[in-house]
Design an enzyme around this catalytic site. Structure first.
Site, short mmCIF file in Angstrom:
data_model
loop_
_atom_site.label_atom_id
_atom_site.label_comp_id
_atom_site.label_asym_id
_atom_site.label_seq_id
_atom_site.Cartn_x
_atom_site.Cartn_y
_atom_site.Cartn_z
N ARG A 76 -78.55 95.90 64.28
CA ARG A 76 -78.60 97.38 64.37
C ARG A 76 -79.84 97.80 65.15
O ARG A 76 -80.97 97.81 64.62
CB ARG A 76 -78.63 98.00 62.96
CG ARG A 76 -78.81 99.51 62.97
CD ARG A 76 -77.63 100.25 63.54
NE ARG A 76 -76.44 100.12 62.70
CZ ARG A 76 -75.25 100.56 63.05
NH1 ARG A 76 -75.07 101.13 64.22
NH2 ARG A 76 -74.23 100.41 62.23
N ARG A 102 -70.75 91.21 70.74
CA ARG A 102 -72.07 91.49 70.14
C ARG A 102 -72.25 90.76 68.81
O ARG A 102 -73.32 90.82 68.20
CB ARG A 102 -72.28 92.99 69.96
CG ARG A 102 -71.33 93.64 68.94
CD ARG A 102 -71.72 95.09 68.70
NE ARG A 102 -70.83 95.70 67.69
CZ ARG A 102 -71.08 96.85 67.08
NH1 ARG A 102 -72.18 97.53 67.39
NH2 ARG A 102 -70.24 97.33 66.18
N HIS A 171 -75.39 99.54 74.74
CA HIS A 171 -75.54 100.57 73.69
C HIS A 171 -77.01 100.66 73.24
O HIS A 171 -77.33 100.35 72.10
CB HIS A 171 -74.64 100.14 72.52
CG HIS A 171 -74.39 101.16 71.46
ND1 HIS A 171 -75.39 101.77 70.75
CD2 HIS A 171 -73.24 101.66 70.96
CE1 HIS A 171 -74.86 102.59 69.85
NE2 HIS A 171 -73.56 102.55 69.97
N ASP A 215 -72.66 112.87 69.25
CA ASP A 215 -71.91 111.68 69.66
C ASP A 215 -71.05 112.09 70.85
O ASP A 215 -69.96 112.66 70.68
CB ASP A 215 -71.04 111.18 68.51
CG ASP A 215 -70.51 109.78 68.75
OD1 ASP A 215 -69.96 109.19 67.79
OD2 ASP A 215 -70.65 109.29 69.89
N GLU A 274 -76.46 105.31 76.45
CA GLU A 274 -75.69 104.10 76.75
C GLU A 274 -75.00 104.16 78.12
O GLU A 274 -74.07 104.95 78.31
CB GLU A 274 -74.64 103.93 75.66
CG GLU A 274 -75.21 103.98 74.25
CD GLU A 274 -74.15 104.24 73.20
OE1 GLU A 274 -74.43 104.98 72.25
OE2 GLU A 274 -73.03 103.71 73.36
O1 TA6 Z 1 -72.11 104.94 70.72
C1 TA6 Z 1 -71.85 105.85 69.69
C2 TA6 Z 1 -70.92 105.21 68.67
O2 TA6 Z 1 -69.66 104.94 69.23
C3 TA6 Z 1 -70.85 106.12 67.46
O3 TA6 Z 1 -69.56 106.70 67.34
C4 TA6 Z 1 -71.21 105.20 66.29
O4 TA6 Z 1 -70.05 104.58 65.77
C5 TA6 Z 1 -72.13 104.21 66.99
O5 TA6 Z 1 -71.47 103.95 68.23
C6 TA6 Z 1 -72.49 102.99 66.21
O6 TA6 Z 1 -71.40 102.13 66.13
P1 TA6 Z 1 -71.57 100.75 65.25
O7 TA6 Z 1 -70.24 100.09 65.31
O8 TA6 Z 1 -72.66 99.96 65.92
O9 TA6 Z 1 -71.99 101.23 63.89
#
Ligand code: TA6
Length: 302
Positions: A76, A102, A171, A215, A274
């Site tokens: 994370r 990932r 991301h 978002d 991103e």
């Molecule tokens: O990039 C934004 C997003 O798509 C959000 O909708 C949220 O889900 C975030 O990614 C984090 O996703 P994850 O699967 O890493 O918890």
């Protein structure tokens, strides 16, 4: 990964003192960069960059204090690599969010000096496991250069006999001093999909400021953008190549609480920006074709 395997990787690829391969969090192998122009780190797990600190500057990337460090789970923070889909897989709700690369171990190919920085190259390829989720044959090469700039290149080769269509995103989680004092410049007048409002299409007017869960997928964006951080009194200039969408995300209060690997208050000190190719801007490659998405991030004075 066991200690012997990490030791062997270090013997084969490590640069003593500047970029050794060592055991990181959770016993996962990482390359720990301490070059003249920057410090940083990248895990073989997920090909996941988790740190970049240019000389004379503070750490640029955010990593949650609650992150898990285990195979099968995404770290994370840092820069997760989303591929071959973004978000949920449209035709399979059981598929892992943001694709499968990932959460798998990548192969370390090289660690080489790059000026007064270091470039780490890793690869992951299609195999029986990936074909459970996605039938394509592919090779994905990731080159991360840690120097006065952080340069990330994600290159896909279609090694199969049929065309493939994929989404991708770097991301990136960036640290900010205080999210309410941050703003993202360079997206004004672009259309975006607001994922917090039933994917309604909207148009950005002026800088992006964060005052609630955010978002958004900005469409047709190819220009460099700037993260202005009043809290840490710095600006990040984020340029990119071969990327036509930009995602901006902050979970804010409720979503932060709902994430088990994210501190309840950590939304205050991070923002995701991103570089990506998602939705209508997904990429199609013919057999043998290549596609390379690149980001170049630099810290500039406030
Ligand atoms: O990039 C934004 C997003 O798509 C959000 O909708 C949220 O889900 C975030 O990614 C984090 O996703 P994850 O699967 O890493 O918890």
């Amino acid at each position: 990964m066991d200690v012997a395997a990490v030791t062997e990787l270090n013997r084969r690829f490590g640069i003593p003192d500047i970029a050794p391969v060592i055991e990181g969090n959770g016993g996962l192998a990482k390359v720990a960069i301490a070059a003249r122009d920057a410090a940083g780190e990248i895990y073989l797990h997920g090909g996941h960059v988790t740190g970049w600190q240019p000389r004379g500057r503070e750490e640029v990337l955010f990593v949650s204090s609650q992150s898990r460090w285990e195979s099968g789970r995404a770290i994370r923070g840092g820069v997760p690599i989303c591929f071959p889909w973004f978000g949920g897989k449209a035709d399979d709700p059981k598929a892992p969010a943001h694709g499968f690369v990932r959460t798998t171990a990548w192969t370390l190919d090289s660690i080489v000096p790059a000026g007064n920085g270091v470039t780490v190259s890793m690869t992951t390829e299609s195999d029986a496991n990936t074909k459970k989720w996605w039938p394509a044959d592919f090779r994905l090469v990731y080159r991360a250069t840690f120097g006065s700039e952080l340069v990330l290149e994600l290159e896909l080769t279609n090694t199969g006999a049929s065309p493939l269509r994929f989404e991708e995103a770097l991301h990136a989680y960036f640290r900010v001093g205080q999210i309410e004092q941050a703003r993202v410049n360079g997206l004004s007048t672009f259309d975006y999909v607001d994922k917090t409002d039933a994917n309604r299409p909207k148009r950005q007017q002026g800088p992006v400021v964060i005052g609630s869960e955010t978002d958004r997928v900005y469409l047709g964006t190819t220009v460099p953008i700037e993260l202005e951080d009043g809290g840490l009194r710095r600006r990040l200039r984020i340029a990119k190549e071969n990327s036509r969408t930009t995602v901006v995300w902050n979970p804010w209060i409720e979503k932060a609480k709902a994430l088990s690997d994210f501190g309840d208050d950590e939304w205050k000190t991070m923002i995701c920006i991103e570089a990506s190719n998602v939705a209508d801007f997904a990429v199609t490659l013919k057999p043998g074709e290549r596609h390379k998405m690149k980001t170049i991030t630099r810290v500039v004075d406030f």
